[in-house]
Design an enzyme around this catalytic site. Structure first.
Site, PDB file in Angstrom:
ATOM      1  N   HIS A  10      15.568 -23.757-118.184  1.00  0.00           N
ATOM      2  CA  HIS A  10      16.174 -24.549-119.257  1.00  0.00           C
ATOM      3  C   HIS A  10      15.286 -25.717-119.688  1.00  0.00           C
ATOM      4  CE1 HIS A  10      19.629 -22.119-118.641  1.00  0.00           C
ATOM      5  NE2 HIS A  10      19.925 -22.640-117.463  1.00  0.00           N
ATOM      6  N   GLU A  32       4.701 -19.414-114.996  1.00  0.00           N
ATOM      7  CA  GLU A  32       6.037 -19.038-114.526  1.00  0.00           C
ATOM      8  C   GLU A  32       5.901 -17.888-113.534  1.00  0.00           C
ATOM      9  OE1 GLU A  32       9.462 -18.387-113.342  1.00  0.00           O
ATOM     10  OE2 GLU A  32       9.401 -20.007-114.827  1.00  0.00           O
ATOM     11  N   CYS A  42      24.791 -19.725-115.561  1.00  0.00           N
ATOM     12  CA  CYS A  42      26.223 -20.018-115.648  1.00  0.00           C
ATOM     13  C   CYS A  42      27.011 -18.830-116.187  1.00  0.00           C
ATOM     14  CB  CYS A  42      26.456 -21.243-116.530  1.00  0.00           C
ATOM     15  SG  CYS A  42      25.740 -21.108-118.184  1.00  0.00           S
ATOM     16  N   VAL A  79       2.177 -21.233-109.205  1.00  0.00           N
ATOM     17  CA  VAL A  79       1.358 -22.413-108.922  1.00  0.00           C
ATOM     18  C   VAL A  79       1.480 -22.725-107.433  1.00  0.00           C
ATOM     19  CG1 VAL A  79       0.968 -24.850-109.399  1.00  0.00           C
ATOM     20  CG2 VAL A  79       1.629 -23.304-111.256  1.00  0.00           C
ATOM     21  N   THR A 270       7.170 -39.585-114.326  1.00  0.00           N
ATOM     22  CA  THR A 270       7.203 -39.773-112.882  1.00  0.00           C
ATOM     23  C   THR A 270       6.405 -41.030-112.543  1.00  0.00           C
ATOM     24  OG1 THR A 270       5.172 -38.555-112.353  1.00  0.00           O
ATOM     25  CG2 THR A 270       7.187 -37.249-112.647  1.00  0.00           C
ATOM     26  N   PRO A 273       0.765 -41.256-113.308  1.00  0.00           N
ATOM     27  CA  PRO A 273       0.407 -41.240-114.729  1.00  0.00           C
ATOM     28  C   PRO A 273       0.216 -39.821-115.267  1.00  0.00           C
ATOM     29  CG  PRO A 273      -0.893 -42.872-113.550  1.00  0.00           C
ATOM     30  CD  PRO A 273      -0.152 -42.099-112.510  1.00  0.00           C
TER      31      PRO A 273
END
Length: 448
Positions: A10, A32, A42, A79, A270, A273
């Site tokens: 999402h 991915e 859902c 990854v 986050t 940087p």
């Protein structure tokens, strides 16, 4: 500008589609590890129960759509490591097992969450399933065909929705949870009692206030679920005990909560940087308390993903926080909740009061009407609204969206009493249910 996005459910899908439109000159690469994106988990219970015939309709985007936007979409690529100092990612092509290293100017981490898998004897047995993604949905459908007795572990939204779906398929269903009530996080006792009564009338077995301790099997397949209070026969077990954030890639490199949820500021940045995060991998500001909290909801994820794109080159649009607003339909009951339950507020050390309204939602002179149960939780000092719950056979759940706005804007009960809501006999009474809650709280206040 070179942007790498890790994970594309999402939050990732929302971020990528917006970045492609806002920065057409950017080089955007998505990694991915699955072969699909944007699956609406859902809807799994709806698919299991036959309401949604094809699980494929629960996807709202595809790798092809992202590629059409100019995004380099690398599916089945996992990854393995991120080096935020060197600004590199190490990736494994799952099909070829080849390792590659890629560099970035901006990194977007939308790795989502994964179901909590308990460590206990018997977890290796067959027919013990999770409920999160497309593959899980297909597996649950297939295994349920051959199961008569199904045990669902976890009485949150996903577990309760699966229980409904299995009951409608004619299965013998047992629901186990270590809390004393179903939907414990979302509803107070006067609401959960109604849900539980409805379930028992449908011959659903509730095993609440007990913890699963072991799973036993016959011929390699699960046959018994053992708890702190008993044993339950099972041909199929679905584990729905919660989620934890997938954030190991950034461990020790960015600020996190104790459970591993990444802490982001109001612009989705986050503590490192040029590293952004969104969705189920993150903690976000919970407005009822003002503190960071882990609330994995698709609604939070798409908002956060969109804001990553908006704020990628600098802070422009801030996140307004969340109330954890949610809704569910269980059999004939329409339920919505937002913010803190009274129990959760008390557990958090807050001094709160509440009002409960039980009334027909529209005038009794109308041909039909249904009773509605509304509860609003507010701080004793000042009356700031911090939570609300609503249940009715009539669909009044949009009122909970209204209450979400009230909490976000730090409204008080005396303000709620006199908000301008329309009156029309088809829909409500001259004093709307929400007005009634405010008025009841006002009556409890001594005028000096």
């Amino acid at each position: 500008m070179k942007v790498i996005v890790i994970g594309c459910t999402h939050a990732g899908t929302a971020a990528v589609t917006q970045m492609a439109k806002l920065y057409p000159e950017a080089q955007i690469t998505v990694y991915e590890r699955n072969d699909n994106i944007s699956f609406l988990s859902c809807g799994i219970a709806l698919h299991v129960g036959g309401v949604v015939e094809h699980a494929e309709s629960l996807f709202y985007s595809s790798p092809e759509q992202l590629q059409a936007l100019g995004v380099e979409t690398r599916m089945l690529h996992e990854v393995l490591a991120v080096d935020t100092k060197a600004r590199t990612v190490t990736v494994r092509d799952i099909m070829s097992d080849q390792l590659i290293t890629d560099t970035y100017d901006k990194l977007v981490v939308t790795t989502g969450s994964w179901p909590i898998i308990p460590k206990m004897p018997g977890m290796e047995l067959d027919n013990i399933l999770l409920c999160k993604n497309y593959a899980h949905a297909q597996m649950i459908i297939e295994r349920a065909k051959h199961a008569e007795r199904i045990v669902v572990v976890g009485a949150g939204y996903i577990g309760v929705e699966l229980v409904e779906a299995f009951e409608q398929l004619g299965k013998h269903v047992t629901l186990i949870d270590n809390t004393p009530r179903v939907l414990f996080k979302y509803l107070d006792k006067q609401f959960t009692e109604l849900v539980e009564q409805d379930m028992r009338e449908r011959h659903i077995e509730l095993a609440l206030g007990q913890t699963v301790t072991a799973l036993e099997g016959e011929q390699g397949k699960v046959s018994t679920v053992k708890t702190t209070q008993g044993e339950y026969r099972a041909d199929l077990v679905i584990m729905c005990i919660g989620f934890r954030p997938n954030t190991g890639l950034l461990s020790g490199q960015v600020e996190m909560l104790g459970n591993g949820a990444i802490v982001v500021d109001e612009y989705m940045r986050t503590s490192c940087p040029d590293v952004y995060a969104a969705g189920d991998s993150c903690a976000i500001r919970y407005n009822p308390t003002g503190e960071p909290a882990y609330i994995p909801l698709a609604t939070n994820a798409v908002r956060m993903g969109t804001l990553v794109a908006r704020n990628l080159l600098g802070p422009t649009v801030r996140y307004l926080g969340t109330q954890g607003t949610s809704g569910i339909k269980i059999f004939d009951l329409n339920i919505g909740s937002t913010g803190l339950t009274e129990q959760a507020a008390l557990d958090a050390g807050m001094i709160v009061k509440s009002v409960t309204i039980s009334d027909n939602f529209r005038p009794e002179f109308m041909p039909t009407y249904e009773q509605a149960l509304l509860k609003v939780v507010y701080e004793e000092a000042g009356g700031r609204i911090v939570g609300a719950q609503l249940l009715s056979k009539a669909d009044l759940t949009q009122s909970i969206n209204t209450m979400s706005v009230c909490i976000q804007n730090r409204m008080t009960m005396d303000e709620l009493a006199f908000v301008d809501f329309f009156f029309q006999p088809h829909y409500n009474k001259p004093w709307n249910l929400l007005n009634q809650a405010g008025l009841q709280a006002l009556q409890q206040t001594v005028i000096r």
